[in-house]
Design a protein around this motif. Structure first.
Motif, PDB file in Angstrom:
ATOM      1  N   ARG A   6       0.846  -1.194   0.000  1.00 38.76           N
ATOM      2  CA  ARG A   6       0.000   0.000   0.000  1.00 38.76           C
ATOM      3  C   ARG A   6       0.883   1.246   0.000  1.00 38.76           C
ATOM      4  O   ARG A   6       1.954   1.274   0.621  1.00 38.76           O
ATOM      5  CB  ARG A   6      -0.882   0.020   1.255  1.00 38.76           C
ATOM      6  N   ASN A   7       0.400   2.278  -0.670  1.00 34.46           N
ATOM      7  CA  ASN A   7       1.111   3.557  -0.649  1.00 34.46           C
ATOM      8  C   ASN A   7       1.012   4.193   0.730  1.00 34.46           C
ATOM      9  O   ASN A   7      -0.031   4.094   1.401  1.00 34.46           O
ATOM     10  CB  ASN A   7       0.521   4.518  -1.682  1.00 34.46           C
ATOM     11  N   LEU A   8       2.061   4.872   1.118  1.00 30.66           N
ATOM     12  CA  LEU A   8       2.119   5.479   2.439  1.00 30.66           C
ATOM     13  C   LEU A   8       0.997   6.493   2.642  1.00 30.66           C
ATOM     14  O   LEU A   8       0.380   6.551   3.718  1.00 30.66           O
ATOM     15  CB  LEU A   8       3.491   6.151   2.621  1.00 30.66           C
ATOM     16  N   GLU A   9       0.702   7.267   1.604  1.00 29.04           N
ATOM     17  CA  GLU A   9      -0.314   8.307   1.759  1.00 29.04           C
ATOM     18  C   GLU A   9      -1.704   7.729   1.976  1.00 29.04           C
ATOM     19  O   GLU A   9      -2.598   8.421   2.476  1.00 29.04           O
ATOM     20  CB  GLU A   9      -0.311   9.233   0.542  1.00 29.04           C
ATOM     21  N   PHE A 104      14.242   1.067   8.026  1.00 32.71           N
ATOM     22  CA  PHE A 104      15.387   0.798   7.158  1.00 32.71           C
ATOM     23  C   PHE A 104      14.943   0.677   5.694  1.00 32.71           C
ATOM     24  O   PHE A 104      15.487  -0.118   4.939  1.00 32.71           O
ATOM     25  CB  PHE A 104      16.111  -0.468   7.623  1.00 32.71           C
ATOM     26  N   TYR A 105      13.991   1.480   5.327  1.00 25.83           N
ATOM     27  CA  TYR A 105      13.464   1.503   3.957  1.00 25.83           C
ATOM     28  C   TYR A 105      14.574   1.878   2.984  1.00 25.83           C
ATOM     29  O   TYR A 105      15.360   2.796   3.234  1.00 25.83           O
ATOM     30  CB  TYR A 105      12.333   2.521   3.880  1.00 25.83           C
ATOM     31  N   ASN A 106      14.646   1.159   1.891  1.00 25.41           N
ATOM     32  CA  ASN A 106      15.661   1.457   0.868  1.00 25.41           C
ATOM     33  C   ASN A 106      15.230   2.683   0.071  1.00 25.41           C
ATOM     34  O   ASN A 106      14.370   2.611  -0.800  1.00 25.41           O
ATOM     35  CB  ASN A 106      15.848   0.255  -0.054  1.00 25.41           C
ATOM     36  N   THR A 107      15.837   3.819   0.379  1.00 29.28           N
ATOM     37  CA  THR A 107      15.464   5.084  -0.269  1.00 29.28           C
ATOM     38  C   THR A 107      16.427   5.465  -1.386  1.00 29.28           C
ATOM     39  O   THR A 107      16.413   6.607  -1.858  1.00 29.28           O
ATOM     40  CB  THR A 107      15.443   6.218   0.774  1.00 29.28           C
ATOM     41  N   GLY A 108      17.265   4.504  -1.812  1.00 28.30           N
ATOM     42  CA  GLY A 108      18.313   4.814  -2.788  1.00 28.30           C
ATOM     43  C   GLY A 108      17.833   5.552  -4.018  1.00 28.30           C
ATOM     44  O   GLY A 108      18.464   6.510  -4.477  1.00 28.30           O
ATOM     45  N   SER A 109      16.696   5.141  -4.572  1.00 30.57           N
ATOM     46  CA  SER A 109      16.191   5.762  -5.801  1.00 30.57           C
ATOM     47  C   SER A 109      15.210   6.897  -5.520  1.00 30.57           C
ATOM     48  O   SER A 109      14.684   7.519  -6.457  1.00 30.57           O
ATOM     49  CB  SER A 109      15.511   4.706  -6.671  1.00 30.57           C
ATOM     50  N   LEU A 110      14.976   7.179  -4.244  1.00 25.21           N
ATOM     51  CA  LEU A 110      13.958   8.164  -3.879  1.00 25.21           C
ATOM     52  C   LEU A 110      14.534   9.507  -3.449  1.00 25.21           C
ATOM     53  O   LEU A 110      13.897  10.540  -3.650  1.00 25.21           O
ATOM     54  CB  LEU A 110      13.079   7.606  -2.748  1.00 25.21           C
ATOM     55  N   ARG A 116      23.338  17.177   0.473  1.00 22.43           N
ATOM     56  CA  ARG A 116      22.393  16.870   1.553  1.00 22.43           C
ATOM     57  C   ARG A 116      21.185  16.151   0.954  1.00 22.43           C
ATOM     58  O   ARG A 116      20.370  16.762   0.275  1.00 22.43           O
ATOM     59  CB  ARG A 116      21.964  18.144   2.279  1.00 22.43           C
ATOM     60  N   LYS A 117      21.105  14.856   1.185  1.00 23.42           N
ATOM     61  CA  LYS A 117      20.039  14.055   0.594  1.00 23.42           C
ATOM     62  C   LYS A 117      18.675  14.494   1.124  1.00 23.42           C
ATOM     63  O   LYS A 117      18.517  14.784   2.306  1.00 23.42           O
ATOM     64  CB  LYS A 117      20.261  12.577   0.900  1.00 23.42           C
ATOM     65  N   LYS A 118      17.687  14.502   0.214  1.00 26.80           N
ATOM     66  CA  LYS A 118      16.347  14.965   0.599  1.00 26.80           C
ATOM     67  C   LYS A 118      15.296  13.996   0.070  1.00 26.80           C
ATOM     68  O   LYS A 118      15.355  13.560  -1.083  1.00 26.80           O
ATOM     69  CB  LYS A 118      16.095  16.365   0.043  1.00 26.80           C
ATOM     70  N   THR A 123       7.483  12.479  -3.080  1.00 27.31           N
ATOM     71  CA  THR A 123       8.061  11.146  -3.232  1.00 27.31           C
ATOM     72  C   THR A 123       7.695  10.271  -2.046  1.00 27.31           C
ATOM     73  O   THR A 123       7.371   9.088  -2.194  1.00 27.31           O
ATOM     74  CB  THR A 123       9.594  11.241  -3.363  1.00 27.31           C
ATOM     75  N   MET A 124       7.758  10.835  -0.851  1.00 27.03           N
ATOM     76  CA  MET A 124       7.452  10.089   0.361  1.00 27.03           C
ATOM     77  C   MET A 124       6.047   9.494   0.298  1.00 27.03           C
ATOM     78  O   MET A 124       5.811   8.357   0.699  1.00 27.03           O
ATOM     79  CB  MET A 124       7.600  11.006   1.580  1.00 27.03           C
TER      80      MET A 124
END
Length: 362
Positions: A6-9, A104-110, A116-118, A123-124
């Protein structure tokens, strides 16, 4: 059975618009936690939330880390700055289940941003997490909490046993820098048969093998512990080019460059024969003078570690480094070998106790 995502939103109310930044000089000390991307930043006398929430790093978070969470649960009165997304779960999802799903969500592509990573709100909102009915979520959370409790107990046991070893070292040998027990002194090169570091094969990481001769790097050497995670391997041809830095049983490994400078451990038998790169020094004790367990614990004594760290900064360079010449000239206390061996036997017994206590905890 296929997993449902499911999408977070769809599972949360996003309360980002209610975040209010407040500069440090305008914060009045108080009882309420002030949160940022990586946890509590301060305690102040005001709050803007009073609920069970999950905070997810927006920028400045531990993105890419495998052991530091990017999300954490908060409860009760608190203030959240604009570096963390604020998520309030709806009645379809348990707050702890949500937190565990994101920690520990893989946010590599997000995430984006050079320095400074954002993780933007847009996207979230599209992040997807595995969804099961609320009853199953609670069961999963219960299991995870029990596992976390076991881990916490294990870590407490390990800390106490490590402190026992440190206390025994001080009891037997005293302060290794001030030498209040007036032991004989020795120069390291006079009581060792080898002090030396290796090199990185041509091609760097891209040339490493999936199996072969173990290749030890600074990331494997920690204080009193060798971590096999991310251990690299060399082909026979590559290893032959590093024959002058073959690691042998009981060798003491010492990190000599970078942020991990002065970390030290004894090489485990399981990785022998191995080679080291240029960031790790092999220190091989002459058995009639020096016990490797004693030398390793001497390096780890807080006073002696500070001495090693000061050597690493002595050159004034931006990157800390201890040279071979500095290592060779190191002055160490040299208690009788019988006493060193007695200490090493004690360490061995404590190490056995560690495994026994951990098994009991499990």
């Amino acid at each position: 059975m296929n997993k449902v995502y499911r999408n977070l939103e769809d599972l949360c109310q996003v309360l980002d618009s209610k975040r209010i930044p407040i500069t440090a000089n305008k914060r009045t000390p108080g009882p309420y936690p002030y949160y940022g991307a990586n946890g509590v930043q301060d305690y102040i006398n005001e709050y803007i939330f009073d609920d069970d929430l999950v905070l997810l790093a927006e920028d400045g978070g531990n993105f890419g880390s495998t052991d530091k969470p990017i999300a954490y649960r908060v409860s009760g009165k608190c203030w959240v700055n604009n570096h963390a997304h604020v998520l309030k779960p709806n009645n379809e999802i348990n707050v702890d289940y949500l937190c565990y799903s994101l920690m520990f969500y893989n946010t590599g592509s997000l995430v984006n941003g050079a320095t400074r990573k954002k993780l933007t709100q847009a996207t979230m909102r599209t992040m997807r997490i595995p969804w099961v009915p609320i009853v199953e979520q609670i069961e999963i959370v219960d299991k995870l909490k029990k596992t976390a409790a076991i881990i916490d107990k294990k870590e407490l046991i390990l800390r106490r046993l490590d402190q026992l070893i440190k206390s025994r070292f001080i009891e037997l040998f005293g302060d290794p820098v001030s030498n209040g027990k007036f032991w004989n002194l020795a120069i390291l090169q006079d009581v060792t048969s080898k002090i030396g570091s290796g090199a990185t094969p041509k091609g760097g990481k891209s040339s490493y093998q999936k199996e072969g001769i173990p290749f030890i790097r600074s990331m494997n050497v920690h204080d009193g512990v060798f971590l096999s995670k991310d251990l690299a391997y060399l082909s026979d041809k590559q290893a032959k080019q590093l024959e002058n830095v073959i690691v042998k049983e009981n060798d003491v490994l010492l990190n000599i460059t970078g942020a991990s400078v002065a970390r030290s451990c004894i090489v485990p038998k399981t990785v022998i024969p191995a080679r080291v790169n240029q960031h790790v020094s092999i220190i091989r004790c002459i058995p009639k003078y020096l016990n490797p367990e004693f030398l390793n614990k001497l390096f780890l004594h807080h006073r002696y570690k500070n001495l090693l760290l000061s050597l690493g900064e002595a050159g004034g360079a931006t990157r800390q480094a201890i040279t071979k010449s500095q290592l060779e000239k190191l002055q160490i206390i040299l208690p009788p070998l019988t006493l060193q061996n007695e200490f090493a036997d004690f360490v061995q017994q404590v190490d056995k106790s560690k495994y026994g206590e951990i098994l009991n905890a499990l």
